[in-house]
Scaffold this motif. Sequence first.
Motif, PDB file in Angstrom:
ATOM      1  N   SER A  99      43.283  36.549  27.029  1.00 34.92           N
ATOM      2  CA  SER A  99      42.651  35.306  26.611  1.00 34.92           C
ATOM      3  C   SER A  99      43.552  34.135  27.000  1.00 34.92           C
ATOM      4  CB  SER A  99      42.460  35.309  25.091  1.00 34.92           C
ATOM      5  OG  SER A  99      42.177  34.011  24.620  1.00 34.92           O
ATOM      6  N   VAL A 100      42.961  33.017  27.386  1.00 34.21           N
ATOM      7  CA  VAL A 100      43.773  31.840  27.717  1.00 34.21           C
ATOM      8  C   VAL A 100      44.474  31.295  26.473  1.00 34.21           C
ATOM      9  CG1 VAL A 100      42.455  31.188  29.757  1.00 34.21           C
ATOM     10  CG2 VAL A 100      41.804  30.279  27.521  1.00 34.21           C
ATOM     11  N   CYS A 101      44.164  31.840  25.314  1.00 31.29           N
ATOM     12  CA  CYS A 101      44.852  31.475  24.068  1.00 31.29           C
ATOM     13  C   CYS A 101      46.127  32.291  23.875  1.00 31.29           C
ATOM     14  CB  CYS A 101      43.931  31.695  22.880  1.00 31.29           C
ATOM     15  SG  CYS A 101      42.425  30.726  22.935  1.00 31.29           S
ATOM     16  N   PHE A 102      46.421  33.177  24.808  1.00 28.94           N
ATOM     17  CA  PHE A 102      47.552  34.094  24.698  1.00 28.94           C
ATOM     18  C   PHE A 102      48.475  33.846  25.883  1.00 28.94           C
ATOM     19  CE2 PHE A 102      48.902  38.792  24.696  1.00 28.94           C
ATOM     20  CZ  PHE A 102      49.761  38.620  23.622  1.00 28.94           C
ATOM     21  N   ASP A 103      49.778  33.731  25.637  1.00 28.05           N
ATOM     22  CA  ASP A 103      50.701  33.318  26.692  1.00 28.05           C
ATOM     23  C   ASP A 103      50.748  34.216  27.931  1.00 28.05           C
ATOM     24  OD1 ASP A 103      52.005  35.126  25.008  1.00 28.05           O
ATOM     25  OD2 ASP A 103      53.958  34.198  25.236  1.00 28.05           O
ATOM     26  N   PRO A 104      50.461  35.515  27.873  1.00 21.51           N
ATOM     27  CA  PRO A 104      50.440  36.286  29.130  1.00 21.51           C
ATOM     28  C   PRO A 104      49.392  35.797  30.136  1.00 21.51           C
ATOM     29  CG  PRO A 104      50.694  37.779  27.304  1.00 21.51           C
ATOM     30  CD  PRO A 104      50.387  36.424  26.719  1.00 21.51           C
ATOM     31  N   SER A 105      48.408  35.052  29.665  1.00 19.83           N
ATOM     32  CA  SER A 105      47.409  34.518  30.599  1.00 19.83           C
ATOM     33  C   SER A 105      48.051  33.572  31.604  1.00 19.83           C
ATOM     34  CB  SER A 105      46.285  33.807  29.852  1.00 19.83           C
ATOM     35  OG  SER A 105      46.750  32.605  29.257  1.00 19.83           O
ATOM     36  N   VAL A 106      49.137  32.919  31.222  1.00 15.66           N
ATOM     37  CA  VAL A 106      49.843  32.010  32.134  1.00 15.66           C
ATOM     38  C   VAL A 106      50.388  32.801  33.316  1.00 15.66           C
ATOM     39  CG1 VAL A 106      51.766  30.401  32.378  1.00 15.66           C
ATOM     40  CG2 VAL A 106      50.392  30.406  30.283  1.00 15.66           C
ATOM     41  N   MET A 107      50.960  33.986  33.026  1.00 13.31           N
ATOM     42  CA  MET A 107      51.474  34.825  34.103  1.00 13.31           C
ATOM     43  C   MET A 107      50.335  35.311  34.993  1.00 13.31           C
ATOM     44  SD  MET A 107      53.300  38.550  33.974  1.00 13.31           S
ATOM     45  CE  MET A 107      51.734  39.303  33.632  1.00 13.31           C
ATOM     46  N   GLU A 108      49.266  35.790  34.360  1.00 12.90           N
ATOM     47  CA  GLU A 108      48.145  36.317  35.135  1.00 12.90           C
ATOM     48  C   GLU A 108      47.543  35.265  36.062  1.00 12.90           C
ATOM     49  OE1 GLU A 108      46.494  39.564  31.874  1.00 12.90           O
ATOM     50  OE2 GLU A 108      45.486  37.643  32.084  1.00 12.90           O
ATOM     51  N   ILE A 109      47.415  34.045  35.574  1.00  7.31           N
ATOM     52  CA  ILE A 109      46.735  33.010  36.356  1.00  7.31           C
ATOM     53  C   ILE A 109      47.728  32.180  37.166  1.00  7.31           C
ATOM     54  CG2 ILE A 109      45.255  30.965  36.216  1.00  7.31           C
ATOM     55  CD1 ILE A 109      44.069  32.271  33.617  1.00  7.31           C
ATOM     56  N   LEU A 110      48.604  31.453  36.503  1.00 12.23           N
ATOM     57  CA  LEU A 110      49.533  30.553  37.196  1.00 12.23           C
ATOM     58  C   LEU A 110      50.506  31.325  38.085  1.00 12.23           C
ATOM     59  CD1 LEU A 110      50.569  27.656  37.609  1.00 12.23           C
ATOM     60  CD2 LEU A 110      52.028  27.993  35.614  1.00 12.23           C
ATOM     61  N   GLY A 111      51.054  32.407  37.552  1.00 18.52           N
ATOM     62  CA  GLY A 111      51.999  33.192  38.327  1.00 18.52           C
ATOM     63  C   GLY A 111      51.369  33.785  39.578  1.00 18.52           C
ATOM     64  N   GLY A 149      50.415  33.017  45.826  1.00 18.73           N
ATOM     65  CA  GLY A 149      49.391  33.173  46.846  1.00 18.73           C
ATOM     66  C   GLY A 149      48.448  34.331  46.602  1.00 18.73           C
ATOM     67  N   GLY A 150      48.460  34.862  45.388  1.00 20.32           N
ATOM     68  CA  GLY A 150      47.592  35.987  45.059  1.00 20.32           C
ATOM     69  C   GLY A 150      46.198  35.552  44.658  1.00 20.32           C
ATOM     70  N   THR A 151      45.391  36.540  44.335  1.00 18.29           N
ATOM     71  CA  THR A 151      44.004  36.312  43.940  1.00 18.29           C
ATOM     72  C   THR A 151      43.810  36.720  42.489  1.00 18.29           C
ATOM     73  OG1 THR A 151      43.243  36.763  46.184  1.00 18.29           O
ATOM     74  CG2 THR A 151      41.599  36.959  44.434  1.00 18.29           C
ATOM     75  N   VAL A 152      43.273  35.820  41.689  1.00 23.83           N
ATOM     76  CA  VAL A 152      42.957  36.106  40.291  1.00 23.83           C
ATOM     77  C   VAL A 152      41.531  36.645  40.230  1.00 23.83           C
ATOM     78  CG1 VAL A 152      42.683  35.137  37.977  1.00 23.83           C
ATOM     79  CG2 VAL A 152      44.537  34.338  39.447  1.00 23.83           C
ATOM     80  N   VAL A 153      41.365  37.786  39.599  1.00 24.62           N
ATOM     81  CA  VAL A 153      40.062  38.407  39.461  1.00 24.62           C
ATOM     82  C   VAL A 153      39.538  38.121  38.053  1.00 24.62           C
ATOM     83  CG1 VAL A 153      38.776  40.588  39.477  1.00 24.62           C
ATOM     84  CG2 VAL A 153      40.672  40.230  41.081  1.00 24.62           C
ATOM     85  N   LEU A 154      38.360  37.489  37.989  1.00 26.91           N
ATOM     86  CA  LEU A 154      37.733  37.200  36.710  1.00 26.91           C
ATOM     87  C   LEU A 154      36.645  38.225  36.444  1.00 26.91           C
ATOM     88  CD1 LEU A 154      37.318  33.338  37.104  1.00 26.91           C
ATOM     89  CD2 LEU A 154      39.189  34.580  36.008  1.00 26.91           C
TER      90      LEU A 154
END
Length: 83
Positions: free
Chosen positions: A56-68, A73-78
């Motif tokens: 969830s974007v309310c949880f800090d690991p989301s920063v790694m998944e998305i911003l990181g 140069g990676g691809t975020v899968v939604l």
Amino acid sequence: MTGPSASDLAYVIYTSGSTGQPKGVAVEHRSVVAMTVAMRELLDDEALSGVLAAASVCFDPSVMEILGTLSLGGTVVLSENAL
């Protein structure tokens, strides 16, 4: 014009932590860079070709998944429903 310094604010994430009381946590640029460097050491280009944004974007690991992922140069899968 100069760019941001390592101690400049990158973003603020709001968390309740262990207290249950919401509070903002300021994250500096140096921390974002450190996270990105650690991700590069752990993930190769193949792994970065599709990183599931499951937190969830309310949880800090989301920063790694998305911003990181995006900063490397990676691809975020939604997914509509990760479960």
